[in-house]
Motif scaffolding. Structure first.
Motif, short mmCIF file in Angstrom:
data_model
loop_
_atom_site.label_atom_id
_atom_site.label_comp_id
_atom_site.label_asym_id
_atom_site.label_seq_id
_atom_site.Cartn_x
_atom_site.Cartn_y
_atom_site.Cartn_z
N SER A 251 0.80 -1.23 0.00
CA SER A 251 0.00 0.00 0.00
C SER A 251 0.84 1.28 0.00
CB SER A 251 -0.96 0.00 1.19
OG SER A 251 -0.27 -0.18 2.41
N PRO A 252 1.99 1.36 0.72
CA PRO A 252 2.77 2.60 0.66
C PRO A 252 3.35 2.88 -0.72
CG PRO A 252 3.38 1.30 2.58
CD PRO A 252 2.56 0.42 1.70
N HIS A 253 3.51 1.82 -1.54
CA HIS A 253 4.12 1.98 -2.86
C HIS A 253 3.10 2.22 -3.97
CE1 HIS A 253 7.88 0.60 -1.06
NE2 HIS A 253 7.23 -0.43 -0.55
N ILE A 254 1.82 2.08 -3.67
CA ILE A 254 0.79 2.22 -4.70
C ILE A 254 0.78 3.62 -5.33
CG2 ILE A 254 -1.69 2.28 -5.10
CD1 ILE A 254 -2.00 -0.08 -3.26
N PRO A 255 0.84 4.72 -4.54
CA PRO A 255 0.89 6.05 -5.17
C PRO A 255 2.08 6.22 -6.11
CG PRO A 255 0.37 6.25 -2.84
CD PRO A 255 0.78 4.82 -3.07
N ILE A 256 3.24 5.66 -5.71
CA ILE A 256 4.43 5.77 -6.55
C ILE A 256 4.24 4.99 -7.85
CG2 ILE A 256 6.91 5.27 -6.69
CD1 ILE A 256 7.07 5.63 -3.69
N LEU A 257 3.64 3.80 -7.74
CA LEU A 257 3.40 2.98 -8.93
C LEU A 257 2.41 3.66 -9.87
CD1 LEU A 257 3.17 -0.58 -7.29
CD2 LEU A 257 5.07 0.38 -8.60
N ILE A 258 1.37 4.28 -9.30
CA ILE A 258 0.38 4.99 -10.12
C ILE A 258 1.03 6.18 -10.82
CG2 ILE A 258 -1.72 6.37 -10.06
CD1 ILE A 258 -2.72 4.61 -7.80
N LEU A 259 1.88 6.92 -10.09
CA LEU A 259 2.58 8.06 -10.69
C LEU A 259 3.50 7.61 -11.80
CD1 LEU A 259 3.23 11.07 -10.67
CD2 LEU A 259 4.98 10.61 -8.93
N ALA A 260 4.23 6.50 -11.57
CA ALA A 260 5.13 5.97 -12.60
C ALA A 260 4.35 5.54 -13.84
CB ALA A 260 5.93 4.80 -12.04
N LEU A 261 3.18 4.93 -13.62
CA LEU A 261 2.33 4.50 -14.73
C LEU A 261 1.83 5.70 -15.54
CD1 LEU A 261 0.78 2.28 -16.24
CD2 LEU A 261 -1.04 2.51 -14.54
N LEU A 262 1.44 6.77 -14.85
CA LEU A 262 0.95 7.96 -15.53
C LEU A 262 2.07 8.64 -16.32
CD1 LEU A 262 -1.37 9.52 -12.79
CD2 LEU A 262 -2.06 8.38 -14.90
N ILE A 263 3.27 8.69 -15.74
CA ILE A 263 4.40 9.31 -16.44
C ILE A 263 4.76 8.49 -17.68
CG2 ILE A 263 6.87 9.85 -16.29
CD1 ILE A 263 6.44 10.53 -13.35
N HIS A 264 4.81 7.16 -17.52
CA HIS A 264 5.12 6.30 -18.66
C HIS A 264 4.05 6.44 -19.75
CE1 HIS A 264 6.25 2.78 -21.01
NE2 HIS A 264 5.00 2.36 -20.90
N SER A 265 2.78 6.45 -19.36
CA SER A 265 1.70 6.56 -20.33
C SER A 265 1.75 7.91 -21.06
CB SER A 265 0.34 6.41 -19.62
OG SER A 265 0.23 5.15 -19.00
N PHE B 196 -5.48 -0.08 -21.62
CA PHE B 196 -4.65 -1.26 -21.86
C PHE B 196 -4.03 -1.77 -20.57
CE2 PHE B 196 -0.42 -3.00 -22.73
CZ PHE B 196 -0.72 -4.03 -23.60
N TYR B 197 -3.47 -0.86 -19.79
CA TYR B 197 -2.81 -1.27 -18.54
C TYR B 197 -3.82 -1.72 -17.49
CZ TYR B 197 1.86 0.19 -19.96
OH TYR B 197 3.07 0.28 -20.59
N ILE B 198 -4.97 -1.09 -17.45
CA ILE B 198 -6.01 -1.53 -16.51
C ILE B 198 -6.47 -2.94 -16.84
CG2 ILE B 198 -8.39 -1.13 -15.75
CD1 ILE B 198 -7.85 1.87 -16.04
N SER C 184 -6.27 10.62 -27.32
CA SER C 184 -6.81 9.32 -27.69
C SER C 184 -5.88 8.19 -27.27
CB SER C 184 -7.05 9.28 -29.20
OG SER C 184 -7.47 7.98 -29.62
N SER C 185 -4.59 8.39 -27.51
CA SER C 185 -3.59 7.37 -27.14
C SER C 185 -3.51 7.20 -25.63
CB SER C 185 -2.22 7.75 -27.71
OG SER C 185 -2.26 7.83 -29.11
N MET C 186 -3.57 8.31 -24.91
CA MET C 186 -3.48 8.28 -23.45
C MET C 186 -4.61 7.44 -22.86
SD MET C 186 -1.56 9.48 -20.99
CE MET C 186 -1.58 9.86 -19.23
N LEU C 187 -5.82 7.65 -23.34
CA LEU C 187 -6.97 6.90 -22.83
C LEU C 187 -6.84 5.41 -23.14
CD1 LEU C 187 -9.91 9.32 -23.73
CD2 LEU C 187 -8.94 8.86 -21.47
N LYS C 188 -6.40 5.08 -24.35
CA LYS C 188 -6.28 3.67 -24.73
C LYS C 188 -5.12 2.98 -24.00
CE LYS C 188 -8.53 4.05 -29.21
NZ LYS C 188 -8.42 3.96 -30.67
#
Length: 217
Positions: free
Chosen positions: A6-20, A58-60, A50-54
């Motif tokens: 749980s402490p790492h979830i915000p970091i993982l979400i942020l990393a996913l958003l930056i990568h996307s 995709f990751y979800i 459009s790409s961001m949403l897809k």
């Protein structure tokens, strides 16, 4: 005793958003340059959103599938733990994970490349089509995957050896990384485009594999 993530979830979400976000920029750039010789802000922004949403979809989808598969495999390995030695189970886990990881890496890059196509298909159609294509054109995809891995490793080692306070060299490395990501996206877009256009927007036949692979270069 369990692992609390749980402490790492915000970091993982942020990393996913930056990568996307970075991947969407690469896709929008390739899509824009494929449609026009110069950058058009409206076209770039439309492709980016459009790409961001897809990509997020995709990751979800991927996370949901991994969660289900992880539950099933956990039950299987719990049963095998009573029958096989621990070292053999670990070896079996490693062998089971290698192929899916490689397959997913090629599939995801091919999916991202297909998002640069101006003739956009639906999200479900793209997933289905790229799943079929990756089984036929995995060889050039694997080659680019290896090249990308080697280049990323080289940049990472170069970044660790340089002084972090050297802004100019850090900017050069960041630019090289972004440019190479655009190159990879362009490669998989061309692979997708050639594969789908070989038989007039239908799935390519097996006899076209060698011809399409040669046309990629």
């Amino acid at each position: 005793m369990y692992l609390d993530l749980s402490p790492h979830i915000p970091i993982l979400i942020l990393a996913l958003l930056i990568h996307s976000t970075m991947k969407s920029i690469s896709i929008a750039t390739v899509s824009n340059l494929n449609s026009s010789n110069k950058l058009k802000p409206k076209l770039f922004l439309s492709s980016f959103l459009s790409s961001m949403l897809k990509i997020l979809g995709f990751y979800i989808t991927f996370i949901f599938l991994v969660f289900l598969i992880a539950i099933i495999l956990s039950l299987v390995f719990i049963c095998l733990n009573f029958l096989l030695p621990s070292i053999l189970i670990l070896l079996l886990i490693a062998l089971i994970l290698i192929v899916p990881i490689i397959f997913f890496s090629i599939f995801s890059d091919l999916f991202f490349g297909s998002l640069a196509d101006p003739k956009q298909k639906s999200f479900a159609d793209l997933l289905s089509l790229n799943y079929q294509l990756v089984k036929k054109y995995w060889a050039p995809g694997l080659l680019m995957l290896l090249i990308s891995g080697a280049f990323s490793t080289l940049l990472a080692k170069l970044g660790m050896t340089l002084d972090n306070e050297n802004i100019i060299l850090s900017a050069i490395i960041s630019f090289a990384s972004a440019f190479f990501d655009i190159f990879v996206t362009s490669f998989f877009y061309r692979l997708y485009s050639l594969a789908t256009n070989t038989t007039s927007q239908n799935l390519p036949a097996k006899d076209d594999y060698e011809t399409t692979s040669n046309l990629i270069v």
